[in-house]
Design an enzyme around this catalytic site. Structure first.
Site, PDB file in Angstrom:
ATOM      1  N   LYS A  62       0.970  -0.982  -0.261  1.00  0.00           N
ATOM      2  CA  LYS A  62      -0.412   0.389   0.252  1.00  0.00           C
ATOM      3  C   LYS A  62       0.604   1.387   0.066  1.00  0.00           C
ATOM      4  O   LYS A  62       0.903   2.188   0.605  1.00  0.00           O
ATOM      5  CB  LYS A  62      -1.525  -0.049   0.900  1.00  0.00           C
ATOM      6  CG  LYS A  62      -1.924  -1.183   1.285  1.00  0.00           C
ATOM      7  CD  LYS A  62      -3.159  -0.807   0.207  1.00  0.00           C
ATOM      8  CE  LYS A  62      -3.094  -2.322  -0.656  1.00  0.00           C
ATOM      9  NZ  LYS A  62      -3.683  -2.838  -2.277  1.00  0.00           N
ATOM     10  N   GLY A  64       2.186   2.248  -3.008  1.00  0.00           N
ATOM     11  CA  GLY A  64       2.557   2.765  -4.222  1.00  0.00           C
ATOM     12  C   GLY A  64       2.476   1.677  -4.925  1.00  0.00           C
ATOM     13  O   GLY A  64       3.462   1.987  -6.223  1.00  0.00           O
ATOM     14  N   TRP A  67       0.782   1.985  -9.195  1.00  0.00           N
ATOM     15  CA  TRP A  67       1.519   3.495  -9.597  1.00  0.00           C
ATOM     16  C   TRP A  67       3.099   3.436 -10.227  1.00  0.00           C
ATOM     17  O   TRP A  67       2.833   3.339 -10.678  1.00  0.00           O
ATOM     18  CB  TRP A  67       1.610   4.376  -8.485  1.00  0.00           C
ATOM     19  CG  TRP A  67       1.898   5.997  -8.917  1.00  0.00           C
ATOM     20  CD1 TRP A  67       1.285   6.324 -10.525  1.00  0.00           C
ATOM     21  CD2 TRP A  67       1.928   7.061  -8.375  1.00  0.00           C
ATOM     22  NE1 TRP A  67       1.727   7.588 -10.690  1.00  0.00           N
ATOM     23  CE2 TRP A  67       2.007   8.271  -9.625  1.00  0.00           C
ATOM     24  CE3 TRP A  67       2.334   7.822  -7.098  1.00  0.00           C
ATOM     25  CZ2 TRP A  67       2.136   9.428  -9.226  1.00  0.00           C
ATOM     26  CZ3 TRP A  67       2.224   9.071  -7.006  1.00  0.00           C
ATOM     27  CH2 TRP A  67       2.272   9.334  -8.074  1.00  0.00           C
ATOM     28  N   HIS A 129       7.055  -7.950  -2.845  1.00  0.00           N
ATOM     29  CA  HIS A 129       6.961  -7.031  -1.665  1.00  0.00           C
ATOM     30  C   HIS A 129       7.748  -7.717  -0.539  1.00  0.00           C
ATOM     31  O   HIS A 129       7.878  -7.427   0.876  1.00  0.00           O
ATOM     32  CB  HIS A 129       5.448  -7.563  -0.837  1.00  0.00           C
ATOM     33  CG  HIS A 129       4.248  -6.963  -1.701  1.00  0.00           C
ATOM     34  ND1 HIS A 129       3.976  -4.986  -1.440  1.00  0.00           N
ATOM     35  CD2 HIS A 129       3.477  -6.767  -2.172  1.00  0.00           C
ATOM     36  CE1 HIS A 129       3.259  -4.860  -2.384  1.00  0.00           C
ATOM     37  NE2 HIS A 129       3.322  -5.986  -2.505  1.00  0.00           N
ATOM     38  N   ARG A 151       6.192   5.539   1.388  1.00  0.00           N
ATOM     39  CA  ARG A 151       5.580   6.366   1.980  1.00  0.00           C
ATOM     40  C   ARG A 151       4.233   6.828   3.691  1.00  0.00           C
ATOM     41  O   ARG A 151       5.609   5.482   4.469  1.00  0.00           O
ATOM     42  CB  ARG A 151       3.716   5.527   1.226  1.00  0.00           C
ATOM     43  CG  ARG A 151       1.994   6.233   1.330  1.00  0.00           C
ATOM     44  CD  ARG A 151       1.366   6.092   0.574  1.00  0.00           C
ATOM     45  NE  ARG A 151       0.061   6.611   0.982  1.00  0.00           N
ATOM     46  CZ  ARG A 151      -1.083   6.066   0.388  1.00  0.00           C
ATOM     47  NH1 ARG A 151      -1.122   4.820  -0.193  1.00  0.00           N
ATOM     48  NH2 ARG A 151      -1.499   7.203  -0.126  1.00  0.00           N
ATOM     49  N   SER A 159      -4.160   3.584   4.173  1.00  0.00           N
ATOM     50  CA  SER A 159      -5.008   2.416   2.384  1.00  0.00           C
ATOM     51  C   SER A 159      -4.567   0.952   2.931  1.00  0.00           C
ATOM     52  O   SER A 159      -6.217   0.505   1.864  1.00  0.00           O
ATOM     53  CB  SER A 159      -3.673   3.261   1.894  1.00  0.00           C
ATOM     54  OG  SER A 159      -4.105   2.059   0.573  1.00  0.00           O
ATOM     55  N   GLY A 282      -5.790   7.785  -3.047  1.00  0.00           N
ATOM     56  CA  GLY A 282      -4.067   9.178  -3.511  1.00  0.00           C
ATOM     57  C   GLY A 282      -4.017   9.973  -2.717  1.00  0.00           C
ATOM     58  O   GLY A 282      -3.036  10.376  -3.088  1.00  0.00           O
TER      59      GLY A 282
HETATM   60  P1  PAP Z   1      -0.790  -3.288  -3.218  1.00  0.00           P
HETATM   61  O1  PAP Z   1       0.700  -2.825  -1.950  1.00  0.00           O
HETATM   62  O2  PAP Z   1      -1.588  -4.102  -2.720  1.00  0.00           O
HETATM   63  O3  PAP Z   1       0.304  -3.546  -4.593  1.00  0.00           O
HETATM   64  P2  PAP Z   1      -0.702  -0.183  -3.751  1.00  0.00           P
HETATM   65  O4  PAP Z   1      -0.434  -0.216  -5.257  1.00  0.00           O
HETATM   66  O5  PAP Z   1       0.981  -0.327  -3.309  1.00  0.00           O
HETATM   67  O6  PAP Z   1      -1.588  -1.516  -3.605  1.00  0.00           O
HETATM   68  O7  PAP Z   1      -0.650   1.406  -2.828  1.00  0.00           O
HETATM   69  C1  PAP Z   1      -2.369   0.822  -3.333  1.00  0.00           C
HETATM   70  C2  PAP Z   1      -2.583   2.787  -2.912  1.00  0.00           C
HETATM   71  O8  PAP Z   1      -1.847   3.293  -3.420  1.00  0.00           O
HETATM   72  C3  PAP Z   1      -3.870   3.309  -2.692  1.00  0.00           C
HETATM   73  O9  PAP Z   1      -3.930   4.102  -1.748  1.00  0.00           O
HETATM   74  P3  PAP Z   1      -5.424   5.211  -1.241  1.00  0.00           P
HETATM   75  O10 PAP Z   1      -5.829   3.730  -0.265  1.00  0.00           O
HETATM   76  O11 PAP Z   1      -3.800   6.404  -0.374  1.00  0.00           O
HETATM   77  O12 PAP Z   1      -5.766   5.462  -2.112  1.00  0.00           O
HETATM   78  C4  PAP Z   1      -4.080   3.844  -4.264  1.00  0.00           C
HETATM   79  O13 PAP Z   1      -5.867   5.002  -3.805  1.00  0.00           O
HETATM   80  C5  PAP Z   1      -3.263   4.362  -4.562  1.00  0.00           C
HETATM   81  N1  PAP Z   1      -2.645   4.383  -6.145  1.00  0.00           N
HETATM   82  C6  PAP Z   1      -3.074   3.285  -6.799  1.00  0.00           C
HETATM   83  N2  PAP Z   1      -2.560   3.854  -8.452  1.00  0.00           N
HETATM   84  C7  PAP Z   1      -1.884   5.288  -8.073  1.00  0.00           C
HETATM   85  C8  PAP Z   1      -1.706   5.757  -9.375  1.00  0.00           C
HETATM   86  N3  PAP Z   1      -1.507   5.777 -10.805  1.00  0.00           N
HETATM   87  N4  PAP Z   1      -1.154   7.500  -9.198  1.00  0.00           N
HETATM   88  C9  PAP Z   1      -1.556   7.731  -7.281  1.00  0.00           C
HETATM   89  N5  PAP Z   1      -1.769   6.572  -6.690  1.00  0.00           N
HETATM   90  C10 PAP Z   1      -2.084   5.813  -7.127  1.00  0.00           C
END
Ligand code: PAP
Length: 381
Positions: A62, A64, A67, A129, A151, A159, A282
């Site tokens: 969680k 990013g 992204w 991870h 983060r 998140s 995000g």
């Molecule tokens: P994971 O560990 O399950 O792979 P991961 O992608 O690392 O998840 O993190 C998800 C977070 O990245 C979410 O944050 P939030 O809950 O605070 O909103 C998600 O919204 C955010 N996220 C995913 N894609 C993007 C993007 N393209 N730009 C910015 N933030 C993003």
């Protein structure tokens, strides 16, 4: 993969825990894993053969990851070739980023028998991870590059809490925040503890900046252009012009990915979760809407304690990021740069500020100073 069942025996003997009530975890070498992820990590350790031109993305949960996957995949795709996909095709519109950049211990080595990756064309792009200490030796020994993203821990926790709540039925309601927070603070969640994970990569990135690029979600949010250019240069794929960077950032933006059909309607087959759960707000500082002041204070204290002396700042950075958003002022890079350049005689922060302030005045204090340093033999060669 494990014909004699020895991995299962190892798993049975490990300390047990759980996250969100029913998510079983086992602890190995200080880190917590879902049992199937640990089995896959063990297989990955034995089988994964890194190539010098591989790129491995890494992150705690969680922070990013998706992204970063979208950005790196798109950067590599611009140069075409390999398994990354054909140039100019809008591949992010076809599949979720985790389809294009597979997570080694979640989507690759969970297959039995382990897949043969030797047929993949270079450059290969994977994600993990896993903590640095659990990576296959070939990743550490080869010249492959790694990019780590982190983060601020409060947004990371919030998140995570939202993400796992999407698995719960309306009758169950949200999992008690206090319980989830306790687990996070104790490091008992997938691939936790958070701080040990971050510090392992941070320390390695300081030792091997040519091998590991360390990014922060907040930096990417605040100044995507500079960060994405930095990322592309690190990967050896610099941009030709500004427009190209801007377009790539737009294509990988949360707003766009979130609204793509594939991500709105698709389901992650590996963990049976809707893809939409990966794209939420995000927002830097969203923790303010969830954490109590006591929780915030406690996590800040843990963060300061854990990161003390490391040179890494995840609390101030996030606060500063929120406050300076849109102002054009950058205080953290300056601070990070200072830490890295300490005692080198090189000053990139004050020089830049001086140049800005003297612009148009005809006076050059920075280059004059560097010239003096060089002539005196005390500065950078
Ligand atoms: P994971 O560990 O399950 O792979 P991961 O992608 O690392 O998840 O993190 C998800 C977070 O990245 C979410 O944050 P939030 O809950 O605070 O909103 C998600 O919204 C955010 N996220 C995913 N894609 C993007 C993007 N393209 N730009 C910015 N933030 C993003």
């Amino acid at each position: 993969m494990d014909p004699d069942g020895s991995t299962k025996i190892v798993l049975d003997q490990l300390p047990k825990g759980s996250f969100f009530e029913n998510l079983d975890l086992v602890q190995r070498d200080g880190f917590w894993y879902r049992p199937r992820h640990l089995e896959a990590a063990i297989a990955c350790y034995s089988w994964f053969d890194a190539r010098d031109d591989d790129v491995i993305l890494a992150s705690s949960m969680k922070t990013g990851s998706n992204w970063l996957k979208a950005l790196c995949f798109s950067i590599m795709q611009r140069h075409c070739g390999g398994d990354v996909g054909a140039k100019n095709e809008d591949l992010l519109a076809r599949h979720h980023p985790s389809f294009h950049v597979r997570t080694l211990e979640v989507r690759v080595y969970t297959e039995n028998p382990p897949p043969d990756l030797s047929g993949m064309q270079s450059p290969r792009l994977f994600h993990t991870h896993l903590p640095y200490s659990a990576l296959p030796e070939s990743i550490k020994k080869s010249k492959c590059k790694m990019v780590y993203i982190t983060r601020n821990p409060k947004d990371t926790f919030v998140s995570m809490w939202h993400f796992f709540n999407t698995r719960r039925t309306p009758e169950q309601g949200s999992y008690p925040l206090e319980d989830a927070f306790e687990s996070f603070c104790n490091g008992v969640f997938h691939f936790g503890p958070f701080f040990d994970h971050v510090l392992q990569y941070w320390n390695q990135s300081l030792k091997m900046p040519h091998k590991i690029l360390f990014l922060k979600y907040e930096d990417l949010r605040r100044n995507p252009k500079d960060q994405v250019k930095r990322l592309a240069s690190f990967l050896g794929k610099p941009f030709a012009d500004e427009e190209e960077v801007e377009e790539l950032i737009r294509n990988c933006s949360l707003e766009r990915l979130k609204n793509l059909e594939v991500n709105k309607k698709g389901v992650d087959p590996w963990i049976d979760m809707p893809y939409s759960a990966y794209f939420r707000k995000g927002v830097v500082g969203d923790w303010e809407n969830v954490l109590t002041p006591e929780m915030s204070q406690r996590l800040d204290q843990i963060t300061s304690m854990k990161l003390e002396g490391s040179g890494l700042d995840l609390v101030q950075d996030a606060t500063t990021c929120k406050k300076l958003k849109g102002s054009g002022l950058d205080l953290e890079h300056d601070a990070t740069t200072c830490v890295k350049l300490e005692r080198s005689g090189l000053d990139l922060v004050h020089d830049a500020v001086t140049i800005m302030n003297l612009e148009g005045s005809g006076s050059d204090l920075v280059h004059n100073e560097i010239t003096c340093m060089k002539l005196e033999g005390r500065g950078p060669a």
